[in-house]
Design a protein around this motif. Structure first.
Motif, PDB file in Angstrom:
ATOM      1  N   SER A   1       0.915  -1.344  -0.012  1.00  0.00           N
ATOM      2  CA  SER A   1      -0.167   0.008   0.026  1.00  0.00           C
ATOM      3  C   SER A   1       0.893   1.186   0.074  1.00  0.00           C
ATOM      4  O   SER A   1       0.275   2.372  -0.150  1.00  0.00           O
ATOM      5  CB  SER A   1      -1.023  -0.180   1.295  1.00  0.00           C
ATOM      6  N   SER A   2       2.085   1.003   0.095  1.00  0.00           N
ATOM      7  CA  SER A   2       3.082   2.221   0.234  1.00  0.00           C
ATOM      8  C   SER A   2       4.182   2.227  -0.597  1.00  0.00           C
ATOM      9  O   SER A   2       4.019   2.762  -1.713  1.00  0.00           O
ATOM     10  CB  SER A   2       3.410   2.588   1.967  1.00  0.00           C
ATOM     11  N   ASP A   3       5.357   1.896   0.050  1.00  0.00           N
ATOM     12  CA  ASP A   3       6.698   1.849  -0.978  1.00  0.00           C
ATOM     13  C   ASP A   3       6.522   0.919  -2.188  1.00  0.00           C
ATOM     14  O   ASP A   3       6.806   1.650  -3.443  1.00  0.00           O
ATOM     15  CB  ASP A   3       7.764   1.025  -0.351  1.00  0.00           C
ATOM     16  N   PHE A   4       5.573  -0.104  -2.329  1.00  0.00           N
ATOM     17  CA  PHE A   4       5.611  -0.999  -3.420  1.00  0.00           C
ATOM     18  C   PHE A   4       4.322  -0.891  -4.102  1.00  0.00           C
ATOM     19  O   PHE A   4       3.563  -2.068  -4.796  1.00  0.00           O
ATOM     20  CB  PHE A   4       5.940  -2.357  -3.322  1.00  0.00           C
ATOM     21  N   ILE A   5       3.491   0.343  -4.057  1.00  0.00           N
ATOM     22  CA  ILE A   5       2.232   0.322  -4.402  1.00  0.00           C
ATOM     23  C   ILE A   5       2.370   0.433  -6.103  1.00  0.00           C
ATOM     24  O   ILE A   5       1.204  -0.167  -6.648  1.00  0.00           O
ATOM     25  CB  ILE A   5       1.139   1.675  -3.972  1.00  0.00           C
ATOM     26  N   PHE A   6       3.231   0.610  -6.715  1.00  0.00           N
ATOM     27  CA  PHE A   6       3.198   0.932  -8.305  1.00  0.00           C
ATOM     28  C   PHE A   6       3.268  -0.681  -8.777  1.00  0.00           C
ATOM     29  O   PHE A   6       2.586  -1.030  -9.780  1.00  0.00           O
ATOM     30  CB  PHE A   6       4.556   1.518  -8.616  1.00  0.00           C
ATOM     31  N   ALA A   7       3.745  -1.599  -7.869  1.00  0.00           N
ATOM     32  CA  ALA A   7       3.785  -3.069  -8.300  1.00  0.00           C
ATOM     33  C   ALA A   7       2.527  -3.768  -8.437  1.00  0.00           C
ATOM     34  O   ALA A   7       1.941  -4.330  -9.224  1.00  0.00           O
ATOM     35  CB  ALA A   7       4.637  -3.944  -7.546  1.00  0.00           C
ATOM     36  N   TYR A   8       1.466  -3.153  -7.461  1.00  0.00           N
ATOM     37  CA  TYR A   8       0.318  -3.518  -7.442  1.00  0.00           C
ATOM     38  C   TYR A   8      -0.694  -2.828  -8.499  1.00  0.00           C
ATOM     39  O   TYR A   8      -1.482  -3.410  -9.112  1.00  0.00           O
ATOM     40  CB  TYR A   8      -0.254  -3.096  -5.948  1.00  0.00           C
ATOM     41  N   VAL A   9      -0.329  -1.657  -8.786  1.00  0.00           N
ATOM     42  CA  VAL A   9      -0.884  -0.965 -10.177  1.00  0.00           C
ATOM     43  C   VAL A   9      -0.905  -1.717 -11.253  1.00  0.00           C
ATOM     44  O   VAL A   9      -1.980  -1.905 -11.898  1.00  0.00           O
ATOM     45  CB  VAL A   9      -0.362   0.561 -10.052  1.00  0.00           C
ATOM     46  N   VAL A  10       0.578  -2.183 -11.428  1.00  0.00           N
ATOM     47  CA  VAL A  10       0.935  -3.050 -12.840  1.00  0.00           C
ATOM     48  C   VAL A  10       0.140  -4.506 -12.457  1.00  0.00           C
ATOM     49  O   VAL A  10      -0.460  -4.966 -13.455  1.00  0.00           O
ATOM     50  CB  VAL A  10       2.325  -3.117 -12.892  1.00  0.00           C
ATOM     51  N   GLU A  11       0.052  -5.021 -11.552  1.00  0.00           N
ATOM     52  CA  GLU A  11      -0.712  -6.456 -11.246  1.00  0.00           C
ATOM     53  C   GLU A  11      -1.951  -6.237 -11.736  1.00  0.00           C
ATOM     54  O   GLU A  11      -2.527  -7.175 -11.988  1.00  0.00           O
ATOM     55  CB  GLU A  11      -0.262  -7.112  -9.812  1.00  0.00           C
ATOM     56  N   ARG A  12      -2.646  -5.191 -11.173  1.00  0.00           N
ATOM     57  CA  ARG A  12      -3.971  -4.995 -11.258  1.00  0.00           C
ATOM     58  C   ARG A  12      -4.455  -4.499 -12.579  1.00  0.00           C
ATOM     59  O   ARG A  12      -5.471  -4.874 -13.323  1.00  0.00           O
ATOM     60  CB  ARG A  12      -4.441  -4.018 -10.302  1.00  0.00           C
ATOM     61  N   PHE A  13      -3.517  -3.443 -13.452  1.00  0.00           N
ATOM     62  CA  PHE A  13      -3.994  -2.867 -14.359  1.00  0.00           C
ATOM     63  C   PHE A  13      -2.985  -3.219 -15.640  1.00  0.00           C
ATOM     64  O   PHE A  13      -3.305  -2.458 -16.777  1.00  0.00           O
ATOM     65  CB  PHE A  13      -4.266  -1.392 -14.394  1.00  0.00           C
ATOM     66  N   GLY A  14      -1.991  -3.801 -15.479  1.00  0.00           N
ATOM     67  CA  GLY A  14      -0.993  -4.268 -16.334  1.00  0.00           C
ATOM     68  C   GLY A  14      -0.247  -2.960 -17.010  1.00  0.00           C
ATOM     69  O   GLY A  14      -0.226  -1.726 -16.526  1.00  0.00           O
ATOM     70  N   PHE A  15       0.459  -3.373 -17.969  1.00  0.00           N
ATOM     71  CA  PHE A  15       1.309  -2.324 -18.754  1.00  0.00           C
ATOM     72  C   PHE A  15       0.409  -0.940 -19.059  1.00  0.00           C
ATOM     73  O   PHE A  15       0.928   0.082 -18.963  1.00  0.00           O
ATOM     74  CB  PHE A  15       2.025  -2.944 -19.965  1.00  0.00           C
ATOM     75  N   PHE A  16      -0.788  -1.351 -19.540  1.00  0.00           N
ATOM     76  CA  PHE A  16      -1.609  -0.186 -20.018  1.00  0.00           C
ATOM     77  C   PHE A  16      -1.737   0.778 -18.647  1.00  0.00           C
ATOM     78  O   PHE A  16      -1.654   2.002 -18.910  1.00  0.00           O
ATOM     79  CB  PHE A  16      -2.875  -0.901 -20.545  1.00  0.00           C
ATOM     80  N   GLY A  17      -2.288   0.100 -17.675  1.00  0.00           N
ATOM     81  CA  GLY A  17      -2.351   1.085 -16.465  1.00  0.00           C
ATOM     82  C   GLY A  17      -1.212   1.880 -15.998  1.00  0.00           C
ATOM     83  O   GLY A  17      -1.159   2.884 -15.883  1.00  0.00           O
TER      84      GLY A  17
ATOM     85  N   PHE B   1       1.196   2.566 -17.762  1.00  0.00           N
ATOM     86  CA  PHE B   1       1.515   3.806 -18.827  1.00  0.00           C
ATOM     87  C   PHE B   1       0.418   5.046 -18.452  1.00  0.00           C
ATOM     88  O   PHE B   1       1.005   5.991 -18.452  1.00  0.00           O
ATOM     89  CB  PHE B   1       1.148   3.142 -20.267  1.00  0.00           C
ATOM     90  N   LEU B   2      -0.666   4.853 -18.284  1.00  0.00           N
ATOM     91  CA  LEU B   2      -1.317   5.764 -17.891  1.00  0.00           C
ATOM     92  C   LEU B   2      -1.022   6.713 -16.806  1.00  0.00           C
ATOM     93  O   LEU B   2      -1.162   7.721 -16.583  1.00  0.00           O
ATOM     94  CB  LEU B   2      -3.104   5.319 -17.676  1.00  0.00           C
ATOM     95  N   LEU B   3      -0.793   5.711 -15.631  1.00  0.00           N
ATOM     96  CA  LEU B   3      -0.463   6.532 -14.489  1.00  0.00           C
ATOM     97  C   LEU B   3       0.839   7.458 -14.509  1.00  0.00           C
ATOM     98  O   LEU B   3       0.936   8.539 -14.186  1.00  0.00           O
ATOM     99  CB  LEU B   3      -0.211   5.304 -13.407  1.00  0.00           C
ATOM    100  N   ILE B   4       1.960   6.785 -15.500  1.00  0.00           N
ATOM    101  CA  ILE B   4       3.251   7.499 -15.592  1.00  0.00           C
ATOM    102  C   ILE B   4       2.835   8.918 -16.583  1.00  0.00           C
ATOM    103  O   ILE B   4       3.478   9.700 -16.472  1.00  0.00           O
ATOM    104  CB  ILE B   4       4.212   6.592 -16.215  1.00  0.00           C
ATOM    105  N   SER B   5       1.868   8.661 -17.295  1.00  0.00           N
ATOM    106  CA  SER B   5       1.584   9.704 -18.391  1.00  0.00           C
ATOM    107  C   SER B   5       1.000  10.737 -17.544  1.00  0.00           C
ATOM    108  O   SER B   5       1.155  11.985 -17.773  1.00  0.00           O
ATOM    109  CB  SER B   5       0.680   9.027 -19.530  1.00  0.00           C
ATOM    110  N   LEU B   6       0.035  10.471 -16.373  1.00  0.00           N
ATOM    111  CA  LEU B   6      -0.474  11.450 -15.594  1.00  0.00           C
ATOM    112  C   LEU B   6       0.601  12.174 -14.832  1.00  0.00           C
ATOM    113  O   LEU B   6       0.369  13.364 -14.738  1.00  0.00           O
ATOM    114  CB  LEU B   6      -1.433  10.618 -14.533  1.00  0.00           C
ATOM    115  N   TYR B   7       1.533  11.368 -14.319  1.00  0.00           N
ATOM    116  CA  TYR B   7       2.476  12.067 -13.617  1.00  0.00           C
ATOM    117  C   TYR B   7       3.442  13.144 -14.592  1.00  0.00           C
ATOM    118  O   TYR B   7       3.636  14.258 -14.191  1.00  0.00           O
ATOM    119  CB  TYR B   7       3.461  11.126 -12.803  1.00  0.00           C
ATOM    120  N   ALA B   8       3.598  12.398 -15.929  1.00  0.00           N
ATOM    121  CA  ALA B   8       4.564  13.324 -16.661  1.00  0.00           C
ATOM    122  C   ALA B   8       3.614  14.705 -17.080  1.00  0.00           C
ATOM    123  O   ALA B   8       4.352  15.771 -17.238  1.00  0.00           O
ATOM    124  CB  ALA B   8       4.716  12.465 -17.881  1.00  0.00           C
TER     125      ALA B   8
END
Length: 369
Positions: free
Chosen positions: A252-268, A270-277
């Motif tokens: 839920s904290s330090d490794f939450i990005f890994a859970y994002v990819v597990e739940r939403f894959g490469f596409f999710g 990419f969207l998250l990184i694009s939002l940050y960018a």
């Protein structure tokens, strides 16, 4: 009833808020999936953060700029107090416990807004010449950057200390420093690397060894498995076994990005990184176009905060950087970091919305009734 003057709304930066909303909502949703109790707490932190944002935005910030040195030096005193009366957890002395109420403060988090504002205060009072700051001015500004760096690194919290140092010198790069100084600084850093290594704590050296070793640490190994198992479009909640079966540490904290990819894959991802960018680029554009050094430094500082935190956290998650306690900004579970960011965004929005002096005249005051 509060009636906001249209002149204020005309200069309010709605784009930043629009970019932040999906980050906050997605974060709360995923944290609740991982751990419902933490999800409920995150909702409280979010509510507090929004309340703090509104309160800070309504303050006459430009009339309170004289308080910035007081805030900065108060933060330094709190960092010094950690050494003498600090509360230790897991071998690190980073907290001060307030007597009788059993509430703890982490000065290394509290000083972040004051740190950025202090740089803005100093640069605004002594703007750089056209060819950038010379050695004397650079040394003076570096003192205010390195003082909290050494105090926080001594706790030890090298991750936060390094982020502040990178942020501080990054702001100076945005504002302007003579190129010869950067070359000299880079050479000095490379030469001093062996000395820096000898000053690291054993657990910090172990993290470096795990990073350069053939086999990653358990945390990183489980994170990489989670990232790889997400595929292109991810999995349903029930099938995201790395997090749901507690294989993925600190999901839920330090490794939450890994859970994002597990739940939403490469596409999710990419969207998250694009939002940050998009948010980082937007803040950098505000900094580039602003003639007001307070706006330039705060916007530039926020963009660097997001870029550094995001880059280090994601690189750590996929094994491209040593494991450090750096959260995914406005996304990882936690209250102090979230509220700090909301404070800084509120200050930036205030500086933008009230950047014309007439909004502080008696006519402007009538807009709040």
């Amino acid at each position: 009833m509060l009636n906001i003057d249209r002149r204020i709304l005309a200069h309010f930066d709605f784009i930043t808020i629009i970019l932040l909303i999906p980050l906050i909502l997605t974060s709360g949703w995923l944290i609740f999936e991982i751990h419902p109790v933490l999800g409920q707490k995150q909702m409280v932190y979010t509510s507090v953060g929004i309340g703090v944002f509104i309160a800070v935005f309504l303050l006459p910030v430009r009339r309170m700029l004289w308080m910035i040195p007081i805030m900065y030096w108060t933060g330094i005193l709190l960092l010094l107090a950690v050494e003498f009366v600090g509360h230790s957890r897991l071998g690190a002395k980073r907290w001060i416990e307030i007597p009788f109420v059993h509430f703890t403060l982490q000065p290394s988090e509290l000083i972040k807004p004051a740190f950025v504002l202090m740089l803005a205060y100093l640069i605004s009072r002594n703007p750089p010449p056209r060819d950038g700051y010379g050695l004397k001015d650079f040394a003076k500004l570096s003192f205010y950057i390195l003082l909290p760096f050494f105090l926080i690194a001594k706790e030890p919290d090298l991750g936060t200390a390094t982020v502040l140092a990178l942020l501080g010198f990054g702001v100076l790069f945005i504002v302007g420093v003579k190129w010869k100084i950067w070359v000299g600084l880079g050479i000095a850093f490379v030469v001093s690397l062996p000395l820096i290594y000898t000053q690291l704590h054993d657990y910090q050296k172990q993290r470096l060894h795990d990073f350069v070793g053939e086999k990653p640490s358990y945390q990183v190994e489980q994170s990489i498995i989670a990232v790889g198992s997400g595929g292109f479009f991810g999995k349903d909640k029930e099938d995201a076994t790395q997090a749901q079966m507690k294989f993925l540490p600190i999901a839920s904290s330090d490794f939450i990005f890994a859970y994002v990819v597990e739940r939403f894959g490469f596409f999710g991802a990419f969207l998250l990184i694009s939002l940050y960018a998009a948010l980082i680029i937007h803040l950098l554009l505000i900094a580039a176009w602003a003639e007001d050094y307070y706006i330039k430094v705060v916007a530039g500082g926020l963009s660097l905060f997001f870029f550094i935190y995001m880059s280090v956290n994601i690189a750590m998650t996929i094994g491209f950087a040593p494991v450090v306690g750096v959260p995914l900004p406005m996304f990882s579970y936690g209250g102090s970091s979230f509220v700090n960011f909301m404070v800084m965004f509120a200050i930036l929005e205030n500086l933008l919305a009230y950047r014309f002096r007439y909004l502080y005249t008696d006519t402007g005051k009538k807009s709040f009734v």
